[in-house]
Design a protein around this motif. Structure first.
Motif, PDB file in Angstrom:
ATOM      1  N   LYS A   1       0.561   3.439  -9.575  1.00 51.76           N
ATOM      2  CA  LYS A   1      -0.416   4.401 -10.100  1.00 51.76           C
ATOM      3  C   LYS A   1       0.153   5.234 -11.244  1.00 51.76           C
ATOM      4  O   LYS A   1      -0.591   5.750 -12.073  1.00 51.76           O
ATOM      5  CB  LYS A   1      -0.899   5.334  -8.982  1.00 51.76           C
ATOM      6  CG  LYS A   1      -1.818   4.640  -7.984  1.00 51.76           C
ATOM      7  CD  LYS A   1      -2.570   5.623  -7.113  1.00 51.76           C
ATOM      8  CE  LYS A   1      -1.649   6.367  -6.177  1.00 51.76           C
ATOM      9  NZ  LYS A   1      -2.390   7.198  -5.206  1.00 51.76           N
ATOM     10  N   ARG A   2       1.492   5.341 -11.291  1.00 51.33           N
ATOM     11  CA  ARG A   2       2.111   6.133 -12.351  1.00 51.33           C
ATOM     12  C   ARG A   2       2.396   5.306 -13.598  1.00 51.33           C
ATOM     13  O   ARG A   2       2.862   5.823 -14.604  1.00 51.33           O
ATOM     14  CB  ARG A   2       3.426   6.745 -11.846  1.00 51.33           C
ATOM     15  CG  ARG A   2       3.254   7.711 -10.686  1.00 51.33           C
ATOM     16  CD  ARG A   2       4.514   8.516 -10.457  1.00 51.33           C
ATOM     17  NE  ARG A   2       5.645   7.683 -10.118  1.00 51.33           N
ATOM     18  CZ  ARG A   2       5.998   7.385  -8.860  1.00 51.33           C
ATOM     19  NH1 ARG A   2       5.275   7.839  -7.849  1.00 51.33           N
ATOM     20  NH2 ARG A   2       7.048   6.628  -8.617  1.00 51.33           N
TER      21      ARG A   2
ATOM     22  N   PRO B   1       1.939   3.530  -4.778  1.00 53.20           N
ATOM     23  CA  PRO B   1       2.153   4.875  -5.357  1.00 53.20           C
ATOM     24  C   PRO B   1       2.906   4.843  -6.673  1.00 53.20           C
ATOM     25  O   PRO B   1       2.626   5.637  -7.583  1.00 53.20           O
ATOM     26  CB  PRO B   1       2.967   5.587  -4.266  1.00 53.20           C
ATOM     27  CG  PRO B   1       2.549   4.917  -3.006  1.00 53.20           C
ATOM     28  CD  PRO B   1       2.365   3.472  -3.370  1.00 53.20           C
ATOM     29  N   SER B   2       3.861   3.900  -6.805  1.00 52.19           N
ATOM     30  CA  SER B   2       4.592   3.766  -8.071  1.00 52.19           C
ATOM     31  C   SER B   2       3.717   3.143  -9.151  1.00 52.19           C
ATOM     32  O   SER B   2       3.770   3.525 -10.314  1.00 52.19           O
ATOM     33  CB  SER B   2       5.841   2.898  -7.880  1.00 52.19           C
ATOM     34  OG  SER B   2       6.713   3.471  -6.950  1.00 52.19           O
TER      35      SER B   2
ATOM     36  N   LYS C   1       0.814  -1.228   0.000  1.00 53.77           N
ATOM     37  CA  LYS C   1       0.000   0.000   0.000  1.00 53.77           C
ATOM     38  C   LYS C   1       0.844   1.273   0.000  1.00 53.77           C
ATOM     39  O   LYS C   1       0.567   2.215  -0.755  1.00 53.77           O
ATOM     40  CB  LYS C   1      -0.933   0.018   1.214  1.00 53.77           C
ATOM     41  CG  LYS C   1      -2.107  -0.926   1.101  1.00 53.77           C
ATOM     42  CD  LYS C   1      -3.174  -0.623   2.124  1.00 53.77           C
ATOM     43  CE  LYS C   1      -3.957   0.612   1.739  1.00 53.77           C
ATOM     44  NZ  LYS C   1      -5.103   0.861   2.629  1.00 53.77           N
ATOM     45  N   LYS C   2       1.868   1.323   0.858  1.00 55.18           N
ATOM     46  CA  LYS C   2       2.600   2.564   1.061  1.00 55.18           C
ATOM     47  C   LYS C   2       3.774   2.759   0.110  1.00 55.18           C
ATOM     48  O   LYS C   2       4.164   3.892  -0.178  1.00 55.18           O
ATOM     49  CB  LYS C   2       3.131   2.631   2.503  1.00 55.18           C
ATOM     50  CG  LYS C   2       2.056   2.748   3.565  1.00 55.18           C
ATOM     51  CD  LYS C   2       2.698   2.868   4.938  1.00 55.18           C
ATOM     52  CE  LYS C   2       1.649   3.016   6.033  1.00 55.18           C
ATOM     53  NZ  LYS C   2       2.276   3.137   7.370  1.00 55.18           N
TER      54      LYS C   2
END
Length: 327
Positions: free
Chosen positions: A183-184, A180-181, A175-176
């Motif tokens: 999503k890009r 985030p990577s 999750k953390k």
């Protein structure tokens, strides 16, 4: 000349049995007599024999540590080395010695556990891993012999143990760190690369991986090897990259990671996002591509020894400690 308790008794002007009682810190000896004997011990530089001390105290002052099959394979990994360092440091601090026994397979672990217990040489046992239907654990429980496990046991009743929260750590890593990577990127599928599924640690990390993947709506796949070796990491990478250009990975252990990265280097493929556990030295080319989660193995060893000695000396019922990982 080797100094014995006879020389200590003569110097202090007491009986040999009194010296023995002082060494075992008997409450039946007055503080003034203890002080006199201790002064003689210091003056003559007497070193108590560990086996003789054991006979007096009815304890050996020795803990047995069963090193599993994985430890032999993973000596190129810092994990077991750092655990051993924590065990040794805490044992020394608490005036215990450590006897390590290295085993090649699950059957040998059980036989070594039995022999150590039956020898009378050790006051307690530390098991360095836990499996489903673990025979060593059942044997020690049946005898009510003091032991601690580094790893979360399948059945926790009557068991002393210490571990990371592997489920939570993997869940948060997805999750953390990884999400985030993801999503890009266009590729949102996520892969778990692990070792032996008989080990509780592997199963807990898989559960954390699946829980986070489901919650985030990520397509996921799990690849497991026969062990945690570099060779298995290489083999699993070769198998996975038969798929269409995968990018996002949770890799359960650093020797698997090393083999995985070897394959990627051969293919000159650096377009990946990887989270792995344990500390390892990475080449400069991988430092921005791989996030390493420090699972604090030295602290696991320290906590395990503390739990076991507390139980041996005080019959403490504090049965577990979880070492939390900050991501």
């Amino acid at each position: 000349m080797k100094i014995t308790i006879k020389e200590i008794a003569i110097d202090a002007g007491v009986s040999i049995s009194t010296v023995s009682r002082v060494i075992s810190d008997s409450s039946k000896i007055s503080e003034s007599t203890k002080e006199k004997v201790r002064e003689s011990i210091k003056k003559l530089n007497y070193k108590p024999n560990i086996m003789a001390r054991g006979l007096v105290k009815k304890k050996s002052g020795v803990l047995g540590v069963i090193m599993p099959e994985e430890a032999i394979k993973l000596f190129s990994s810092p994990f077991f080395i750092e655990i051993m360092q924590g065990i040794s440091l805490k044992a020394k601090e608490r005036d215990y010695y450590i006897m390590y026994d290295f085993c090649k397979n699950e059957k040998e672990e059980y036989e070594s556990t039995k022999k150590l217990v039956e020898s009378g040489f050790v006051d307690g046992i530390c098991l360095m891993s836990t499996r489903k239907e673990d025979k060593s654990i059942e044997f020690l429980k049946e005898l009510k012999f003091p032991f601690v496990i580094i790893g979360e046991p399948e059945n926790k009743d009557g068991v002393l143990w210490v571990d990371n929260d592997n489920l939570k750590a993997t869940y948060e890593a997805v999750k953390k760190i990884l999400f985030p990577s993801i999503k890009r990127l266009e590729k949102s599928k996520i892969f778990f690369v692990g070792g032996d599924k008989k080990l509780t640690m592997t199963n807990n990390r898989i559960d954390g991986f699946q829980s986070a993947s489901n919650e985030l709506g990520l397509e996921s796949e799990i690849f497991l090897g026969n062990d945690f070796s570099r060779e298995e990491g290489y083999r699993l990478a070769k198998e996975i990259f038969k798929l269409e250009n995968p990018k996002n990975f949770i890799i359960s252990e650093d020797n698997l990671l090393k083999g995985f990265l070897e394959y990627l280097e051969e293919k000159k493929n650096y377009d990946v996002n990887i989270v792995s556990f344990n500390k390892t030295n990475l080449k400069e080319s991988w430092r921005e591509k791989v996030y390493l989660v420090d699972i604090k193995p030295e602290k696991l060893g320290i906590e395990a020894v503390d739990i076991l000695i507390d139980y041996i000396e005080d019959k403490s019922e504090n049965s577990s400690r979880v070492v939390n990982i900050e991501l």
